[in-house]
Design a protein around this motif. Structure first.
Motif, PDB file in Angstrom:
ATOM      1  N   ARG A  53      11.414  10.740   0.073  1.00 56.51           N
ATOM      2  CA  ARG A  53      10.800  10.428  -1.223  1.00 56.51           C
ATOM      3  C   ARG A  53       9.513   9.655  -0.994  1.00 56.51           C
ATOM      4  O   ARG A  53       9.433   8.784  -0.128  1.00 56.51           O
ATOM      5  N   GLN A  54       8.527   9.997  -1.783  1.00 58.04           N
ATOM      6  CA  GLN A  54       7.207   9.403  -1.585  1.00 58.04           C
ATOM      7  C   GLN A  54       7.241   7.890  -1.777  1.00 58.04           C
ATOM      8  O   GLN A  54       6.620   7.142  -1.014  1.00 58.04           O
ATOM      9  N   ALA A  55       7.965   7.430  -2.759  1.00 61.51           N
ATOM     10  CA  ALA A  55       8.003   5.991  -3.021  1.00 61.51           C
ATOM     11  C   ALA A  55       8.637   5.234  -1.852  1.00 61.51           C
ATOM     12  O   ALA A  55       8.175   4.151  -1.466  1.00 61.51           O
ATOM     13  N   GLN A  56       9.698   5.819  -1.283  1.00 59.94           N
ATOM     14  CA  GLN A  56      10.347   5.167  -0.148  1.00 59.94           C
ATOM     15  C   GLN A  56       9.427   5.112   1.059  1.00 59.94           C
ATOM     16  O   GLN A  56       9.340   4.091   1.748  1.00 59.94           O
ATOM     17  N   VAL A  57       8.722   6.225   1.334  1.00 63.30           N
ATOM     18  CA  VAL A  57       7.820   6.247   2.478  1.00 63.30           C
ATOM     19  C   VAL A  57       6.655   5.295   2.258  1.00 63.30           C
ATOM     20  O   VAL A  57       6.217   4.587   3.185  1.00 63.30           O
ATOM     21  N   ALA A  58       6.140   5.225   1.019  1.00 58.76           N
ATOM     22  CA  ALA A  58       5.029   4.316   0.723  1.00 58.76           C
ATOM     23  C   ALA A  58       5.453   2.862   0.912  1.00 58.76           C
ATOM     24  O   ALA A  58       4.697   2.038   1.455  1.00 58.76           O
ATOM     25  N   GLU A  59       6.665   2.529   0.463  1.00 61.90           N
ATOM     26  CA  GLU A  59       7.154   1.170   0.636  1.00 61.90           C
ATOM     27  C   GLU A  59       7.364   0.852   2.119  1.00 61.90           C
ATOM     28  O   GLU A  59       7.042  -0.250   2.591  1.00 61.90           O
ATOM     29  N   LEU A  60       7.906   1.827   2.862  1.00 62.12           N
ATOM     30  CA  LEU A  60       8.071   1.620   4.301  1.00 62.12           C
ATOM     31  C   LEU A  60       6.724   1.428   4.982  1.00 62.12           C
ATOM     32  O   LEU A  60       6.572   0.560   5.853  1.00 62.12           O
ATOM     33  N   CYS A  61       5.741   2.209   4.587  1.00 63.06           N
ATOM     34  CA  CYS A  61       4.408   2.070   5.170  1.00 63.06           C
ATOM     35  C   CYS A  61       3.829   0.689   4.891  1.00 63.06           C
ATOM     36  O   CYS A  61       3.215   0.065   5.758  1.00 63.06           O
ATOM     37  N   ARG A  62       4.029   0.208   3.665  1.00 66.77           N
ATOM     38  CA  ARG A  62       3.527  -1.134   3.322  1.00 66.77           C
ATOM     39  C   ARG A  62       4.175  -2.198   4.190  1.00 66.77           C
ATOM     40  O   ARG A  62       3.494  -3.120   4.677  1.00 66.77           O
ATOM     41  N   ARG A  63       5.475  -2.093   4.394  1.00 67.81           N
ATOM     42  CA  ARG A  63       6.187  -3.076   5.202  1.00 67.81           C
ATOM     43  C   ARG A  63       5.749  -3.013   6.665  1.00 67.81           C
ATOM     44  O   ARG A  63       5.593  -4.057   7.321  1.00 67.81           O
ATOM     45  N   LEU A  64       5.534  -1.790   7.160  1.00 72.03           N
ATOM     46  CA  LEU A  64       5.099  -1.652   8.552  1.00 72.03           C
ATOM     47  C   LEU A  64       3.691  -2.189   8.750  1.00 72.03           C
ATOM     48  O   LEU A  64       3.382  -2.782   9.796  1.00 72.03           O
ATOM     49  N   MET A  65       2.826  -1.973   7.760  1.00 75.57           N
ATOM     50  CA  MET A  65       1.455  -2.473   7.889  1.00 75.57           C
ATOM     51  C   MET A  65       1.402  -3.991   7.822  1.00 75.57           C
ATOM     52  O   MET A  65       0.390  -4.590   8.216  1.00 75.57           O
ATOM     53  N   GLY A  66       2.462  -4.619   7.329  1.00 77.06           N
ATOM     54  CA  GLY A  66       2.542  -6.071   7.393  1.00 77.06           C
ATOM     55  C   GLY A  66       2.935  -6.573   8.761  1.00 77.06           C
ATOM     56  O   GLY A  66       2.786  -7.760   9.054  1.00 77.06           O
ATOM     57  N   ARG A  67       3.444  -5.668   9.613  1.00 73.99           N
ATOM     58  CA  ARG A  67       3.868  -6.042  10.954  1.00 73.99           C
ATOM     59  C   ARG A  67       2.900  -5.569  12.044  1.00 73.99           C
ATOM     60  O   ARG A  67       3.029  -5.993  13.186  1.00 73.99           O
ATOM     61  N   ALA A  68       2.014  -4.629  11.717  1.00 77.37           N
ATOM     62  CA  ALA A  68       1.128  -4.053  12.735  1.00 77.37           C
ATOM     63  C   ALA A  68      -0.249  -3.796  12.145  1.00 77.37           C
ATOM     64  O   ALA A  68      -0.443  -3.793  10.915  1.00 77.37           O
ATOM     65  N   GLU A  69      -1.191  -3.596  13.044  1.00 78.98           N
ATOM     66  CA  GLU A  69      -2.557  -3.277  12.627  1.00 78.98           C
ATOM     67  C   GLU A  69      -2.792  -1.777  12.482  1.00 78.98           C
ATOM     68  O   GLU A  69      -3.725  -1.356  11.812  1.00 78.98           O
ATOM     69  N   ALA A  70      -1.962  -0.982  13.118  1.00 83.00           N
ATOM     70  CA  ALA A  70      -2.069   0.476  13.019  1.00 83.00           C
ATOM     71  C   ALA A  70      -0.666   1.064  12.996  1.00 83.00           C
ATOM     72  O   ALA A  70       0.190   0.689  13.807  1.00 83.00           O
ATOM     73  N   VAL A  71      -0.427   1.964  12.050  1.00 85.18           N
ATOM     74  CA  VAL A  71       0.863   2.646  11.926  1.00 85.18           C
ATOM     75  C   VAL A  71       0.594   4.142  11.999  1.00 85.18           C
ATOM     76  O   VAL A  71      -0.227   4.673  11.247  1.00 85.18           O
ATOM     77  N   VAL A  72       1.301   4.803  12.908  1.00 84.78           N
ATOM     78  CA  VAL A  72       1.126   6.246  13.111  1.00 84.78           C
ATOM     79  C   VAL A  72       2.435   6.939  12.739  1.00 84.78           C
ATOM     80  O   VAL A  72       3.476   6.669  13.345  1.00 84.78           O
ATOM     81  N   PHE A  73       2.378   7.810  11.730  1.00 80.37           N
ATOM     82  CA  PHE A  73       3.537   8.583  11.297  1.00 80.37           C
ATOM     83  C   PHE A  73       3.457   9.991  11.895  1.00 80.37           C
ATOM     84  O   PHE A  73       2.406  10.635  11.824  1.00 80.37           O
ATOM     85  N   VAL A  74       4.569  10.439  12.447  1.00 82.38           N
ATOM     86  CA  VAL A  74       4.670  11.821  12.904  1.00 82.38           C
ATOM     87  C   VAL A  74       5.394  12.605  11.818  1.00 82.38           C
ATOM     88  O   VAL A  74       6.559  12.318  11.506  1.00 82.38           O
ATOM     89  N   ALA A  75       4.703  13.577  11.225  1.00 87.14           N
ATOM     90  CA  ALA A  75       5.275  14.336  10.115  1.00 87.14           C
ATOM     91  C   ALA A  75       5.614  15.754  10.556  1.00 87.14           C
ATOM     92  O   ALA A  75       5.026  16.277  11.511  1.00 87.14           O
ATOM     93  N   PRO A  76       6.554  16.397   9.859  1.00 88.68           N
ATOM     94  CA  PRO A  76       6.838  17.807  10.163  1.00 88.68           C
ATOM     95  C   PRO A  76       5.621  18.686   9.888  1.00 88.68           C
ATOM     96  O   PRO A  76       4.614  18.228   9.352  1.00 88.68           O
TER      97      PRO A  76
END
Length: 492
Positions: A362-385
């Motif tokens: 779900r887009q909202a879940q992924v967006a929230e996860l991305c926000r949380r990860l960006m609070g822990r790192a300077e760069a977040v790389v997602f591998v998508a299908p």
């Protein structure tokens, strides 16, 4: 086609051209070997015209008559009456048609000479036929031309006589093995070139950076040379493969950092059109290259295979993305450090296969996860299908916003890449550019975008080195190029 097009043609299809050329030569050699040898014997005949008491004028007229008769006799020599009489005389069991195909006669211009060639599968038989042809033909001419002239002393007498003994040529005159081989080689080369041109026109795969640039739908962020061995695609001990590939990952990381043009933490989605494995490898290499530069990085596998990214980088975790999204595990508990000396963490995939009943992302879940990860790192790389095979790729892309498409050399089709870009942009996703992975060329220097025109701090434009040049070029070594020379990002 220009010279560059021919070079590309030979570069990509030289194996097929070489194979077809050698096959053509082999066919020519086989044809030559399968044909029986043919031997030839040659004999010359002279037509003479004489009369009693002839003067110089009559002699000249006789010479002209001999030349005229010689022209007619070349046809008469291969006629049925001569050849039938010859076969009966020599006791040959050849048909007249067979003899016609093996006996040829010619008359050199302005001469009374007849050149005769007899061919046969037996050298002895060819010589025997040639020796018997002269006397047989002479008797026919004498009986036909001089009939009724025995008592007339003024009538010219026409005769045909053999000049020299029959000459048997050394060795067979057919087959011409060298000629047949060369002819087969030329024919094979022609077929190889035709096949290469047809393949070049119909092949829609992206094979090198020139093919990627021709799509004109996406900028090229970098080119990764092909890895030589299987272990060159594993990231357990760092960036794998030859030095050129490792350096290309580092240049790609520099280019990506500038291409986003967003202050603060950044997040990217690495995906492909149809093949997922290469996108996973590129994402892992990009994340490691970012971490090598001191950037705190997290790489997340959003695919349904837990072992894909985790196995590639050599980490293991009982928890994956699905566990974090469903609340079965904390984010800190699911993240795994790659190495103690590198600021890189890995979040493995869900471990569930497609169609196993697991709910889609779900887009909202992924967006929230991305926000949380960006609070822990300077760069977040997602591998998508892959974009064209799974809807999760679009969901992750919309949640994150910036997408890097991976095109695998000689595997990704240009129409698929264009369709992927159009699909992503149609839902408001920013496509930063494409990365060509697995290029077969011998690239010793990284291939990176040309500098666009930069703005001076005082508001005036500063002409960049890439002004009026193509969007892509190879940086020359030693020119002081830095990470600021990156591709212009797509307007958001």
């Amino acid at each position: 086609m220009d010279l560059k097009a021919y070079r590309r043609l030979l570069h990509f299809h030289w194996v097929a051209i070489l194979v077809l050329t050698l096959m053509g030569a082999a066919v020519g050699a086989a044809v030559a070997q399968s044909q029986p040898p043919v031997y030839a014997a040659k004999v010359q005949m002279l037509v003479t015209v004489s009369a009693q008491g002839e003067d110089s004028s009559q002699a000249y007229q006789g010479a002209l008559l001999a030349q005229q008769r010689a022209k007619s006799y070349t046809t008469l020599l291969t006629g049925q009456s001569v050849l039938r009489q010859l076969t009966d005389q020599l006791g040959l069991n050849y048909s007249v048609e067979h003899m016609k195909s093996h006996v040829t006669a010619s008359n050199p211009t302005d001469t009374a000479v007849i050149d005769v060639t007899v061919e046969d599968g037996s050298a002895r038989q060819a010589k025997k036929i040639a020796e018997g042809l002269g006397p047989a033909f002479s008797r026919i001419v004498t009986s036909a031309e001089n009939a009724g002239q025995a008592g007339d002393g003024q009538a010219p007498v026409i005769n045909v006589r053999t000049l020299d003994p029959v000459q048997l040529l050394d060795g067979p005159v057919s087959p011409h093995k060298s000629f047949d081989i060369v002819l087969g080689l030329v024919g094979g080369l022609f077929l190889g070139l035709v096949w290469a041109v047809a393949r070049e026109v119909t092949d829609l795969r992206i094979r090198d950076v020139q093919d990627l640039e021709k799509t004109e739908h996406v900028d090229v962020l970098g080119v990764l040379p092909r890895g030589g061995r299987k272990r060159d695609k594993e990231f357990v001990d760092g960036l794998p493969g030859p030095a050129a590939r490792a350096q290309a990952y580092r240049w790609l990381a520099l280019t990506i950092e500038v291409a986003g043009r967003v202050p603060g933490p950044r997040a990217y989605v690495v995906t492909s059109s149809a093949r997922e494995d290469e996108a996973t490898a590129v994402a892992a290499g990009l994340a490691i290259a970012l971490a090598e530069s001191g950037t705190r990085t997290i790489v997340v596998d959003t695919r349904r295979s837990r072992g894909g990214l985790a196995d590639l980088v050599g980490v293991s975790s009982p928890w994956g993305l699905e566990d974090v999204l469903r609340g079965r595990a904390s984010l800190d508990g699911a993240l795994r450090a790659w190495r103690d000396d590198m600021p890189l963490q890995v979040l493995a995939g869900s471990g569930a296969e497609p169609g196993s009943g697991v709910a889609p992302l779900r887009q909202a879940q992924v967006a929230e996860l991305c926000r949380r990860l960006m609070g822990r790192a300077e760069a977040v790389v997602f591998v998508a299908p892959a974009v064209l095979t799974r809807s999760d790729a679009t969901v992750v892309a919309r949640a994150v916003g910036d997408v890097i498409l991976v095109a695998e050399a000689k595997a990704t089709r240009a129409p698929d890449l264009v369709q992927s870009v159009q699909r992503l942009r149609s839902v408001g996703v920013t496509v930063l550019g494409a990365v060509l992975s697995g290029e077969r060329g011998r690239r010793s220097r990284p291939y990176v975008p040309v500098v666009p025109t930069a703005d001076h701090p005082d508001g005036h434009d500063v002409p960049g080195e890439g002004h009026d040049r193509s969007r892509m070029a190879e940086w020359p070594s030693g020119n002081g190029a830095g990470p600021g020379r990156a591709a212009k990002a797509e307007p958001r």
